[in-house]
Design an enzyme around this catalytic site. Structure first.
Site, PDB file in Angstrom:
ATOM      1  N   GLY A 253     -15.149  -3.311  -2.174  1.00  0.00           N
ATOM      2  CA  GLY A 253     -16.467  -2.697  -2.059  1.00  0.00           C
ATOM      3  C   GLY A 253     -16.671  -1.554  -3.032  1.00  0.00           C
ATOM      4  O   GLY A 253     -17.737  -1.396  -3.633  1.00  0.00           O
TER       5      GLY A 253
ATOM      6  N   GLY B 164     -11.682  -9.288  -3.177  1.00  0.00           N
ATOM      7  CA  GLY B 164     -10.509  -9.873  -2.546  1.00  0.00           C
ATOM      8  C   GLY B 164     -10.229 -11.312  -2.927  1.00  0.00           C
ATOM      9  O   GLY B 164      -9.089 -11.680  -3.209  1.00  0.00           O
TER      10      GLY B 164
ATOM     11  N   ARG C 284       0.827  -1.210   0.000  1.00  0.00           N
ATOM     12  CA  ARG C 284       0.000   0.000   0.000  1.00  0.00           C
ATOM     13  C   ARG C 284       0.862   1.261   0.000  1.00  0.00           C
ATOM     14  O   ARG C 284       0.479   2.271  -0.596  1.00  0.00           O
ATOM     15  CB  ARG C 284      -0.928   0.007   1.219  1.00  0.00           C
ATOM     16  CG  ARG C 284      -2.104  -0.948   1.089  1.00  0.00           C
ATOM     17  CD  ARG C 284      -2.900  -1.042   2.377  1.00  0.00           C
ATOM     18  NE  ARG C 284      -3.927  -2.059   2.246  1.00  0.00           N
ATOM     19  CZ  ARG C 284      -5.191  -1.817   1.912  1.00  0.00           C
ATOM     20  NH1 ARG C 284      -5.581  -0.590   1.672  1.00  0.00           N
ATOM     21  NH2 ARG C 284      -6.052  -2.809   1.817  1.00  0.00           N
TER      22      ARG C 284
ATOM     23  N   LYS D 170     -23.208 -15.566  -1.529  1.00  0.00           N
ATOM     24  CA  LYS D 170     -24.580 -15.117  -1.312  1.00  0.00           C
ATOM     25  C   LYS D 170     -25.141 -14.289  -2.466  1.00  0.00           C
ATOM     26  O   LYS D 170     -24.510 -13.360  -2.939  1.00  0.00           O
ATOM     27  CB  LYS D 170     -24.654 -14.283  -0.029  1.00  0.00           C
ATOM     28  CG  LYS D 170     -24.316 -15.075   1.238  1.00  0.00           C
ATOM     29  CD  LYS D 170     -24.447 -14.190   2.475  1.00  0.00           C
ATOM     30  CE  LYS D 170     -24.197 -14.993   3.747  1.00  0.00           C
ATOM     31  NZ  LYS D 170     -24.342 -14.154   4.959  1.00  0.00           N
TER      32      LYS D 170
END
Length: 439
Positions: free
Chosen positions: A419, A396, A76, A241
């Site tokens: 996200g 991910g 990062r 899901k």
């Protein structure tokens, strides 16, 4: 929460490793490229040598569990170096805001930015000055002494509850106490959050707000794939899901002419909605009607909606369970599906080979278990082999699979924000992007 952080680390790591991967592919320019102000545009609009830039970065690096201060992966930090170097070369004074972990809106030593300072200074080739807060007199004092090219790192913005709540008084203090004259956001992974440092603070800074190089790349690829793809466009969606993927499935049904491929445990909710027996496989009973609706929408729109025709079933959920491949019409009682079968892999790979833009989010099976990883890795191989196609990987688990298969450099783009990229694919406007100035 820990898994989410690790997933995002996989995404960023693969994105940095894939650095030159985009050059291997053809990607058509789109209107998205010029929609929001970038760094070059900022440099044309503002004399950065006289500017104080407040930049939002994502420096949430993983730390050793043994001592809590040793950085175990600096990806990062390395990922933001190009943006930081550009601002340094322009002689801008740069004030860095970031978060580390998920403190409860109050100072917590284990979430301090302290462990970042030395390595960040080394990568930037300059001594980074760390302040013990992100607002207040200490910040005013440290930023007031800044010269051209200096870098000040603020303490974790999430030590104040006003950050995640986006309180106006905290956003104002962040802008005023740092003396920021313009703003840059290069933290795509948090751009879907309307936090003070990603959205609220922009209202209190008089100068323009620009996206950094990481942000620009994400928008060019992920949003470009949705808004103006080279066709045919195909989406491959996996995961456990249906409930977490409803908006993106609906969005892709509107945009994909190649087709929508569905894998992962959520396929069994679709099968049960079709009246099939699914054995002991995972099913979201409350989503059966939604699954029926999605199947009907795909049919009405004439969009190919590909569910696996065969699956690998297991006697139990474990790495060494007994397993066999069966038709989706012949799943035995007591057995659970943990991967897609070879016939399905062949059909999915054929569709990928015929597509020009492919977006992949979510694994095909329980790829953490070797016995049930073939479907996921086959998708990675198919994307890597897709000729003259733009391939975009987000989420991910998908990113982790690509990295584990050593194929990151074969993808056009590895999204650094799970996200955030999912919400872009859903067609949503991200608060952190909406806050940026128009180009």
């Amino acid at each position: 929460a820990q898994q989410k952080t690790e997933d995002d680390d996989d995404a960023v790591r693969a994105g940095v490793q894939a650095g030159g991967g985009a050059s291997l592919r053809t990607f058509r320019s789109s209107a998205v490229r010029s929609a929001k102000l970038g760094l070059e545009g900022l440099a044309k609009r503002v004399d950065l040598s006289k500017a104080r830039v407040l930049i939002r970065l994502d420096l949430n690096v993983p730390l050793s569990k043994a001592d809590g201060v040793t950085i175990t992966d600096d990806t990062r930090l390395r990922a933001v170096v190009p943006t930081m170097k550009f601002l340094q070369e322009q002689k801008a004074s740069v004030v860095v805001a970031t978060h580390v972990g998920r403190p409860k809106g109050a100072p917590d030593p284990k979430f301090s930015v302290d462990p970042i300072v030395a390595r960040f200074s080394e990568l930037l080739g300059t001594q980074v000055t760390k302040v013990d807060d992100c607002i207040g007199e200490a910040v005013k004092d440290a930023t007031g002494k800044m010269g051209q090219g200096d870098v000040v790192l603020l303490e974790n913005v999430r030590f104040h509850k006003g950050e995640t709540k986006n309180f106006p008084d905290f956003a104002e203090a962040l802008a005023k106490d740092t003396g920021a004259t313009c703003y840059v956001n290069d933290a795509f992974g948090t751009a879907h959050r309307a936090h003070a440092s990603t959205e609220g603070v922009v209202k209190w800074i008089d100068g323009p707000a620009a996206g950094g190089f990481l942000m620009e790349k994400e928008l060019n690829y992920v949003k470009g794939a949705v808004d103006s793809p080279v066709r045919p466009l195909t989406a491959i969606l996996g995961g456990a899901k249906v409930s977490t993927k409803i908006p993106v499935i609906e969005s892709m049904l509107d945009k994909c002419d190649g087709g929508v491929v569905v894998g992962g445990a959520m396929i069994f909710t679709f099968y049960k909605a079709q009246g099939k027996s699914v054995g002991a496989s995972m099913v979201e009973e409350e989503m059966l009607d939604v699954a029926k609706d999605l199947l009907a929408k795909a049919n009405a729109k004439g969009v190919p909606f590909l569910l696996p025709t065969d699956v690998v079933v297991a006697s139990e959920f474990s790495a060494d369970a007994d397993s066999k491949t069966v038709s989706v019409d012949d799943i035995p009682d007591g057995w659970m599906g943990l991967d897609v079968g070879p016939d399905s892999i062949a059909a999915f790979s054929d569709l990928i080979a015929r597509s020009k833009t492919i977006v992949w989010n979510g694994p095909m099976g329980v790829f953490e278990f070797d016995k049930f990883s073939k479907g996921t890795f086959a998708i990675a191989d198919a994307l890597a082999s897709a000729k003259d196609a733009t391939t975009i990987v987000g989420g991910g688990d998908s990113v982790a699979a690509v990295e584990k298969a050593h194929l990151a450099d074969k993808m056009s783009h590895i999204s650094t924000g799970g996200g955030a990229s999912l919400e872009l694919l859903e067609g949503k406007e991200l608060p952190g992007v909406a806050a940026l100035s128009e180009d």
